[in-house]
Write an enzyme that holds these catalytic residues in place. Sequence first.
Site, PDB file in Angstrom:
ATOM      1  N   ASP A  75       0.867  -1.183   0.000  1.00 30.57           N
ATOM      2  CA  ASP A  75       0.000   0.000   0.000  1.00 30.57           C
ATOM      3  C   ASP A  75       0.905   1.234   0.000  1.00 30.57           C
ATOM      4  O   ASP A  75       1.757   1.382   0.885  1.00 30.57           O
ATOM      5  CB  ASP A  75      -0.877  -0.034   1.268  1.00 30.57           C
ATOM      6  CG  ASP A  75      -1.871   1.088   1.328  1.00 30.57           C
ATOM      7  OD1 ASP A  75      -2.939   0.891   1.926  1.00 30.57           O
ATOM      8  OD2 ASP A  75      -1.584   2.173   0.773  1.00 30.57           O
ATOM      9  N   ILE A  76       0.728   2.094  -0.965  1.00 30.59           N
ATOM     10  CA  ILE A  76       1.624   3.265  -1.076  1.00 30.59           C
ATOM     11  C   ILE A  76       1.509   4.168   0.143  1.00 30.59           C
ATOM     12  O   ILE A  76       2.473   4.866   0.492  1.00 30.59           O
ATOM     13  CB  ILE A  76       1.339   4.037  -2.384  1.00 30.59           C
ATOM     14  CG1 ILE A  76       2.548   4.910  -2.744  1.00 30.59           C
ATOM     15  CG2 ILE A  76       0.050   4.867  -2.305  1.00 30.59           C
ATOM     16  CD1 ILE A  76       2.515   5.445  -4.161  1.00 30.59           C
TER      17      ILE A  76
ATOM     18  N   ASN B 288      -6.987  12.791 -10.486  1.00 27.67           N
ATOM     19  CA  ASN B 288      -7.713  13.345 -11.636  1.00 27.67           C
ATOM     20  C   ASN B 288      -7.474  14.844 -11.636  1.00 27.67           C
ATOM     21  O   ASN B 288      -6.866  15.388 -10.713  1.00 27.67           O
ATOM     22  CB  ASN B 288      -9.209  13.001 -11.570  1.00 27.67           C
ATOM     23  CG  ASN B 288      -9.860  13.582 -10.342  1.00 27.67           C
ATOM     24  OD1 ASN B 288      -9.904  14.797 -10.159  1.00 27.67           O
ATOM     25  ND2 ASN B 288     -10.341  12.699  -9.474  1.00 27.67           N
TER      26      ASN B 288
ATOM     27  N   GLY C 125      -9.659   4.376  -5.968  1.00 18.09           N
ATOM     28  CA  GLY C 125      -8.327   3.783  -6.135  1.00 18.09           C
ATOM     29  C   GLY C 125      -7.268   4.358  -5.209  1.00 18.09           C
ATOM     30  O   GLY C 125      -7.529   4.655  -4.043  1.00 18.09           O
ATOM     31  N   VAL C 126      -6.080   4.524  -5.789  1.00 16.44           N
ATOM     32  CA  VAL C 126      -4.969   5.011  -4.951  1.00 16.44           C
ATOM     33  C   VAL C 126      -5.218   6.461  -4.531  1.00 16.44           C
ATOM     34  O   VAL C 126      -4.826   6.882  -3.440  1.00 16.44           O
ATOM     35  CB  VAL C 126      -3.624   4.859  -5.693  1.00 16.44           C
ATOM     36  CG1 VAL C 126      -3.487   5.812  -6.867  1.00 16.44           C
ATOM     37  CG2 VAL C 126      -2.448   5.007  -4.742  1.00 16.44           C
ATOM     38  N   ASP C 127      -5.906   7.212  -5.373  1.00 14.37           N
ATOM     39  CA  ASP C 127      -6.255   8.609  -5.035  1.00 14.37           C
ATOM     40  C   ASP C 127      -7.081   8.627  -3.749  1.00 14.37           C
ATOM     41  O   ASP C 127      -6.808   9.390  -2.807  1.00 14.37           O
ATOM     42  CB  ASP C 127      -7.052   9.187  -6.212  1.00 14.37           C
ATOM     43  CG  ASP C 127      -7.168  10.704  -6.192  1.00 14.37           C
ATOM     44  OD1 ASP C 127      -7.926  11.236  -7.011  1.00 14.37           O
ATOM     45  OD2 ASP C 127      -6.488  11.350  -5.371  1.00 14.37           O
TER      46      ASP C 127
ATOM     47  N   GLY D 233      -5.513   1.420 -13.435  1.00 17.04           N
ATOM     48  CA  GLY D 233      -6.743   1.004 -12.755  1.00 17.04           C
ATOM     49  C   GLY D 233      -7.956   1.543 -13.483  1.00 17.04           C
ATOM     50  O   GLY D 233      -8.281   1.126 -14.611  1.00 17.04           O
ATOM     51  N   VAL D 234      -8.595   2.518 -12.889  1.00 18.85           N
ATOM     52  CA  VAL D 234      -9.798   3.135 -13.479  1.00 18.85           C
ATOM     53  C   VAL D 234      -9.540   3.604 -14.906  1.00 18.85           C
ATOM     54  O   VAL D 234     -10.385   3.487 -15.793  1.00 18.85           O
ATOM     55  CB  VAL D 234     -10.251   4.332 -12.609  1.00 18.85           C
ATOM     56  CG1 VAL D 234     -11.285   5.198 -13.307  1.00 18.85           C
ATOM     57  CG2 VAL D 234     -10.789   3.826 -11.278  1.00 18.85           C
ATOM     58  N   TYR D 235      -8.327   4.086 -15.152  1.00 21.32           N
ATOM     59  CA  TYR D 235      -8.041   4.660 -16.485  1.00 21.32           C
ATOM     60  C   TYR D 235      -7.716   3.610 -17.530  1.00 21.32           C
ATOM     61  O   TYR D 235      -7.555   3.914 -18.707  1.00 21.32           O
ATOM     62  CB  TYR D 235      -6.941   5.710 -16.390  1.00 21.32           C
ATOM     63  CG  TYR D 235      -7.404   7.060 -15.841  1.00 21.32           C
ATOM     64  CD1 TYR D 235      -8.739   7.270 -15.485  1.00 21.32           C
ATOM     65  CD2 TYR D 235      -6.517   8.099 -15.675  1.00 21.32           C
ATOM     66  CE1 TYR D 235      -9.154   8.487 -14.990  1.00 21.32           C
ATOM     67  CE2 TYR D 235      -6.915   9.323 -15.179  1.00 21.32           C
ATOM     68  CZ  TYR D 235      -8.258   9.536 -14.839  1.00 21.32           C
ATOM     69  OH  TYR D 235      -8.669  10.741 -14.350  1.00 21.32           O
TER      70      TYR D 235
HETATM   71  N1  APR Z   1      -1.422   1.660  -2.918  1.00 21.36           N
HETATM   72  C1  APR Z   1      -0.801   1.428  -4.103  1.00 21.36           C
HETATM   73  N2  APR Z   1      -1.454   1.236  -5.262  1.00 21.36           N
HETATM   74  C2  APR Z   1      -2.808   1.275  -5.216  1.00 21.36           C
HETATM   75  C3  APR Z   1      -3.537   1.520  -4.024  1.00 21.36           C
HETATM   76  C4  APR Z   1      -2.783   1.714  -2.841  1.00 21.36           C
HETATM   77  N3  APR Z   1      -3.380   1.953  -1.670  1.00 21.36           N
HETATM   78  N4  APR Z   1      -4.875   1.495  -4.331  1.00 21.36           N
HETATM   79  C5  APR Z   1      -4.972   1.236  -5.639  1.00 21.36           C
HETATM   80  N5  APR Z   1      -3.740   1.085  -6.185  1.00 21.36           N
HETATM   81  C6  APR Z   1      -3.360   0.767  -7.564  1.00 21.36           C
HETATM   82  C7  APR Z   1      -4.397   0.138  -8.435  1.00 21.36           C
HETATM   83  O1  APR Z   1      -4.556  -1.251  -8.110  1.00 21.36           O
HETATM   84  C8  APR Z   1      -3.745   0.340  -9.792  1.00 21.36           C
HETATM   85  O2  APR Z   1      -2.761  -0.650 -10.014  1.00 21.36           O
HETATM   86  O3  APR Z   1      -3.050   1.973  -8.243  1.00 21.36           O
HETATM   87  C9  APR Z   1      -3.056   1.702  -9.635  1.00 21.36           C
HETATM   88  C10 APR Z   1      -3.761   2.865 -10.339  1.00 21.36           C
HETATM   89  O4  APR Z   1      -5.163   2.663 -10.303  1.00 21.36           O
HETATM   90  P1  APR Z   1      -6.175   3.865  -9.932  1.00 21.36           P
HETATM   91  O5  APR Z   1      -6.001   4.222  -8.523  1.00 21.36           O
HETATM   92  O6  APR Z   1      -7.513   3.436 -10.404  1.00 21.36           O
HETATM   93  O7  APR Z   1      -5.647   5.088 -10.802  1.00 21.36           O
HETATM   94  P2  APR Z   1      -5.814   5.401 -12.357  1.00 21.36           P
HETATM   95  O8  APR Z   1      -5.997   4.176 -13.175  1.00 21.36           O
HETATM   96  O9  APR Z   1      -4.669   6.325 -12.677  1.00 21.36           O
HETATM   97  O10 APR Z   1      -7.191   6.214 -12.421  1.00 21.36           O
HETATM   98  C11 APR Z   1      -7.231   7.499 -11.859  1.00 21.36           C
HETATM   99  O11 APR Z   1      -9.225   7.007 -10.657  1.00 21.36           O
HETATM  100  O12 APR Z   1      -9.387   7.102  -8.397  1.00 21.36           O
HETATM  101  C12 APR Z   1      -9.634   7.806  -9.555  1.00 21.36           C
HETATM  102  O13 APR Z   1      -9.476  10.106  -8.898  1.00 21.36           O
HETATM  103  C13 APR Z   1      -8.829   9.073  -9.628  1.00 21.36           C
HETATM  104  O14 APR Z   1     -10.041   9.841 -11.531  1.00 21.36           O
HETATM  105  C14 APR Z   1      -8.807   9.287 -11.104  1.00 21.36           C
HETATM  106  C15 APR Z   1      -8.668   7.872 -11.647  1.00 21.36           C
END
Ligand code: APR
Length: 166
Positions: A10-11, A24, A32-34, A120-122
């Site tokens: 976990d970051i 975003n 997600g990580v955000d 992830g989401v993107y």
């Molecule tokens: N620690 C490390 N990595 C994490 C954590 C965490 N706690 N939680 C999620 N991740 C990983 C996901 O599993 C994925 O591999 O971070 C990576 C990026 O995924 P997302 O968080 O979905 O980010 P992204 O694909 O860049 O999408 C960004 O999603 O949450 C929204 O506000 C954000 O609109 C933006 C979009």
Amino acid sequence: MAEIDVVLGDITEQRVDAIVNAANESLLGGGGVDGAIHRAAGPGLAEAGAAIAPCAPGDAKATPAFDLAPVRHVIHTVGPVWAGGGHGEADTLASCYRRALLVADELGADSIAFPAIATGVYGFPTAQAARIAVATVRATPTNATRITFVAFDEDTHAALTAALDG
Ligand code: APR
């Protein structure tokens, strides 16, 4: 030359100077990580983000890390939304890693942790994203001595490990 490694975890639990957030453009938080970073840092993060928003895809902007101490900085970057690969997604993703390292240097960060931005989401394909991440970090001059890729799942960890060993 920075030491580069990959960990599964976990970051928000990394003991580094700066963690990079896959945000975003609003910098107000999300899922997600955000979402994890905003939950751990507390409400001050969204307030600080709003003050410097928007953040364009491929750009990076820093805020304090608030309740994430001893982490000092959160470097917010906005990845590309995957649209099939023909819309500059790879270049935008590379820019996220490059700009985040430049901002980290401006802050004097010695250790930095990256999530797998945009995978992830993107929807950016994980293996291709991992190759871009490793190649860009290796190619970007930095004063940091430690750069850690933090994988949240086994597939991402395997992809980043393969990219580092490749
Ligand atoms: N620690 C490390 N990595 C994490 C954590 C965490 N706690 N939680 C999620 N991740 C990983 C996901 O599993 C994925 O591999 O971070 C990576 C990026 O995924 P997302 O968080 O979905 O980010 P992204 O694909 O860049 O999408 C960004 O999603 O949450 C929204 O506000 C954000 O609109 C933006 C979009």
